[in-house]
Design an enzyme around this catalytic site. Structure first.
Site, short mmCIF file in Angstrom:
data_model
loop_
_atom_site.label_atom_id
_atom_site.label_comp_id
_atom_site.label_asym_id
_atom_site.label_seq_id
_atom_site.Cartn_x
_atom_site.Cartn_y
_atom_site.Cartn_z
CG ASP A 1 -1.37 -1.02 1.30
OD1 ASP A 1 -1.47 -2.61 1.27
OD2 ASP A 1 -2.98 -0.62 2.36
CG ASP B 1 -2.79 -4.33 -1.53
OD1 ASP B 1 -3.86 -3.67 -1.24
OD2 ASP B 1 -3.09 -5.35 -0.62
CG ASP B 2 -6.08 -0.46 -1.23
OD1 ASP B 2 -6.71 -0.55 -2.16
OD2 ASP B 2 -5.98 -1.07 -0.30
CG HIS C 1 -5.04 -3.91 -4.95
ND1 HIS C 1 -5.04 -4.95 -4.23
CD2 HIS C 1 -4.60 -4.41 -6.34
CE1 HIS C 1 -4.97 -5.70 -4.47
NE2 HIS C 1 -3.94 -5.36 -5.63
NE ARG D 1 -10.56 -1.48 -3.65
CZ ARG D 1 -9.16 -2.73 -3.79
NH1 ARG D 1 -10.03 -4.45 -3.84
NH2 ARG D 1 -8.55 -2.65 -2.94
CE LYS E 1 -9.65 -1.51 0.23
NZ LYS E 1 -8.57 -2.30 0.04
#
Ligand SMILES: *[C@@H]1O[C@H](CO)[C@@H](O)[C@H](O)[C@H]1NC(C)=O
Length: 372
Positions: free
Chosen positions: A191, A212-213, A234, A267, A269
């Site tokens: 991340d 990742d993010d 991500h 995104r 979540k």
């Protein structure tokens, strides 16, 4: 006559003497404020940790931080300037880190031209990230950092998560580069910026190449990410929200940024079965390209085992404005799974995401929003 002249002379002298009187007490303060300390080599980290509160400027010049040790720049004096020069290296060890930690008020952290922090990620990457395999050190803690700036810091090859911003406020990160491109095969959970329990955070002009993010906001208020480029990872994420002590996200702006060659674009979540709230998230002027999974993704069943989104974490006042670009044919343009009644007041304008599949099972859409 003579007596009067003396009196006048005396009073004039007293005025002249009065002016420099504060000088003797001011001088030591001034000296302390301008102490520049340069630390380098394999003893640099321990010397810096010991002497940090005696320096107004701390130069970390080609420091080789030993294995299993944090470059500990916590508890700095107010107003301290930290400058990274040359390559900062970190010895290999399986431990959770962090490799660098900075805290204080009115702190300025700067990467000098050509400087970089090398996390030696290739020695750790095993495809398992923080979910198994080797224990990997997190990179850079900006915890308890207030009214401060981090500018032009260049991070290369992080073992796992890079910036952890927590319990921070009025913090601006400008021109940060995270280059984990060498980790595409086996790097994971790298991340770029993980943010929690923080207020008034601005990340401007970041370049993030990771797995990742790019950004993940777990909680906090008034967070802005602007003028950034995210690649390989991500995407721009809120969450996952839920299951922590702080599960409130309020006022987040992702502006004028590009997400390319990534699993997701935008995104949100939230974790199934938990409580909290996400309000005032805006994505504006965002371009997407080569998105492999989801262009725009909202799930209230993140990490859930039931497959059913729940409504304990609300997502309200969610704005998309001028979000456009392309998803690969294997992915979905828009994917939404809300709990019953927990997604409200969404305003989407000029959303144009194409190339991927249409999700025909979008759940509990707020009024005016569609998945096609
Ligand atoms: C939409 O966003 C793109 C990318 O940031 C920008 O270049 C463009 O000017 C924006 N369009 C409008 C109408 O603001």
């Amino acid at each position: 006559m003579v007596q009067l002249a003396t009196a006048l002379l005396f009073s004039a002298a007293a005025v002249v003497l009065a002016a420099p009187a504060p000088a003797p007490t001011a001088a030591p303060d001034l000296a302390k404020r301008t102490t520049t300390c340069t630390f380098s080599g394999s003893n640099g980290a321990s010397s810096a940790s010991k002497s940090k509160t005696s320096c107004s400027t701390i130069i970390i010049s080609a420091v080789a931080v030993p294995s299993g040790v944090t470059l500990d720049l916590t508890g700095l004096n107010e107003g301290t300037h930290v400058i990274f020069e040359g390559e900062t290296t970190f010895g290999y060890e399986e431990w959770s880190g962090p490799l660098v930690s900075v805290s204080g008020t009115d702190i300025t952290v700067t990467g000098a031209s050509g400087s970089y922090l090398n996390g030696n990620g290739a020695d750790y990457w095993d495809g398992e990230g923080s979910n198994g395999g080797k224990t990997k050190p997190k990179f850079f803690y900006a915890h308890d950092l207030y009214s401060s700036t981090i500018t032009d810091v260049y991070i290369q090859n992080a073992p796992v998560q890079v910036f952890s911003i927590d319990t921070a406020s009025d913090l601006t990160l400008t021109g940060i580069t995270i280059d984990n491109s060498a980790g595409d095969a086996e790097g994971a959970n790298t991340d770029g910026f993980d943010i929690g329990s923080s207020t008034s955070i601005t990340i401007s002009g970041a370049n993030v190449y990771n797995q990742d993010d790019c950004v993940a906001i777990n909680s906090g208020t008034d967070i802005t990410f602007t003028g950034g480029v995210c690649s390989g990872g991500h995407g721009l994420s809120v969450g996952s929200v839920g299951g922590r002590s702080d599960n409130v996200v309020d006022t987040v702006n992702f502006l004028s940024s590009e997400v390319k060659n990534s699993q997701n674009g935008c995104r949100i979540k939230t974790i199934s079965g938990d409580t909290g709230s996400v309000s005032g998230v805006t994505y504006k002027d965002i371009t997407l390209s080569e998105i492999t999974k989801y262009g725009i993704y909202v799930s209230q069943d993140y990490d859930g085992t039931t497959g059913e989104p729940t409504n304990g974490i609300t997502i309200s006042n969610f704005i998309l404005d001028n979000v456009s670009g392309t998803v690969e044919s294997t992915g979905y343009n828009i994917w939404i799974e809300c709990g019953s009644g927990s997604c409200t007041d969404w305003t989407w304008t000029s959303v144009d995401v194409t190339g991927g599949k249409t999700d025909s099972d979008c759940l509990n859409l707020p009024s005016g929003i569609s998945c096609s």
